[in-house]
Design a protein around this motif. Structure first.
Motif, PDB file in Angstrom:
ATOM      1  N   SER A 105       0.730  -1.240   0.004  1.00 21.74           N
ATOM      2  CA  SER A 105      -0.057   0.041   0.034  1.00 21.74           C
ATOM      3  C   SER A 105       0.845   1.294   0.023  1.00 21.74           C
ATOM      4  O   SER A 105       1.884   1.116   0.435  1.00 21.74           O
ATOM      5  N   ASP A 106       0.285   2.377  -0.582  1.00 24.22           N
ATOM      6  CA  ASP A 106       1.045   3.754  -0.532  1.00 24.22           C
ATOM      7  C   ASP A 106       0.341   4.159   0.901  1.00 24.22           C
ATOM      8  O   ASP A 106      -0.954   4.608   1.215  1.00 24.22           O
ATOM      9  N   LYS A 140      -0.957   7.996   1.148  1.00 24.15           N
ATOM     10  CA  LYS A 140      -1.963   8.564   0.245  1.00 24.15           C
ATOM     11  C   LYS A 140      -2.974   9.497   0.713  1.00 24.15           C
ATOM     12  O   LYS A 140      -3.049  10.814   0.244  1.00 24.15           O
ATOM     13  N   ARG A 167      -1.977  13.398   1.920  1.00 26.48           N
ATOM     14  CA  ARG A 167      -1.855  14.669   0.991  1.00 26.48           C
ATOM     15  C   ARG A 167      -0.655  15.501   1.305  1.00 26.48           C
ATOM     16  O   ARG A 167      -0.891  16.876   1.464  1.00 26.48           O
ATOM     17  N   GLN A 213       4.735   9.564  -2.909  1.00 26.91           N
ATOM     18  CA  GLN A 213       4.273   8.305  -2.283  1.00 26.91           C
ATOM     19  C   GLN A 213       5.184   7.633  -1.476  1.00 26.91           C
ATOM     20  O   GLN A 213       6.380   7.737  -1.670  1.00 26.91           O
ATOM     21  N   VAL A 260       5.481   3.708  -0.454  1.00 26.72           N
ATOM     22  CA  VAL A 260       4.982   2.534  -0.756  1.00 26.72           C
ATOM     23  C   VAL A 260       5.770   1.303   0.298  1.00 26.72           C
ATOM     24  O   VAL A 260       6.941   1.278   0.252  1.00 26.72           O
ATOM     25  N   TRP A 266      10.173   5.531  -1.278  1.00 24.82           N
ATOM     26  CA  TRP A 266       9.702   6.960  -1.458  1.00 24.82           C
ATOM     27  C   TRP A 266       9.705   6.957  -3.075  1.00 24.82           C
ATOM     28  O   TRP A 266      10.520   6.588  -3.772  1.00 24.82           O
ATOM     29  N   PRO A 302       6.755  12.897  -6.503  1.00 17.01           N
ATOM     30  CA  PRO A 302       5.690  13.385  -7.013  1.00 17.01           C
ATOM     31  C   PRO A 302       5.945  13.694  -8.502  1.00 17.01           C
ATOM     32  O   PRO A 302       7.077  13.983  -8.765  1.00 17.01           O
TER      33      PRO A 302
END
Length: 102
Positions: free
Chosen positions: A62-63, A66, A69, A74, A76, A95, A98
């Motif tokens: 999963s991120d 997320k 914000r 991200q 993960v 990481w 963006p």
């Protein structure tokens, strides 16, 4: 992409460190939580002394930031179900910067 340096074992059950991620110096607080039915790792992130992520659980696949914000990209978490001894060995926090809009 950058793999965040995480350490396994009881001596590292509470980790504090900083990592430069792009233009941001991010302070990490990683804690092993043993009082739950299933062991878990929890993560807080701070930027310039302000908490930007609080209590995110490190769950494989999963991120994990997320919904926060943060604008830092991200995070993960990959690998197997967590244990005290497999963080940074069989599990990794990656990481992803963006996307830059043009």
């Amino acid at each position: 992409m950058y793999t965040i340096p995480l350490r396994a074992g009881s001596a590292n059950a509470h980790q504090r460190f900083g990592v430069q991620l792009g233009d941001n110096l991010i302070d990490f607080e990683i804690d092993f939580i043993s009082y739950l039915d299933v062991p878990a790792w929890s993560m807080n992130l701070l930027r310039d002394g302000s908490r930007i992520v609080a209590g995110a659980m490190l769950e494989p696949g999963s991120d994990i930031i997320k919904s926060y914000r943060t604008g830092i990209g991200q995070m993960v978490f990959t690998g197997k179900d967590v244990t005290l001894d497999n963080l940074g060995v069989e599990n990794f926090l990656v990481w992803i910067p963006p996307l830059v809009e043009t």
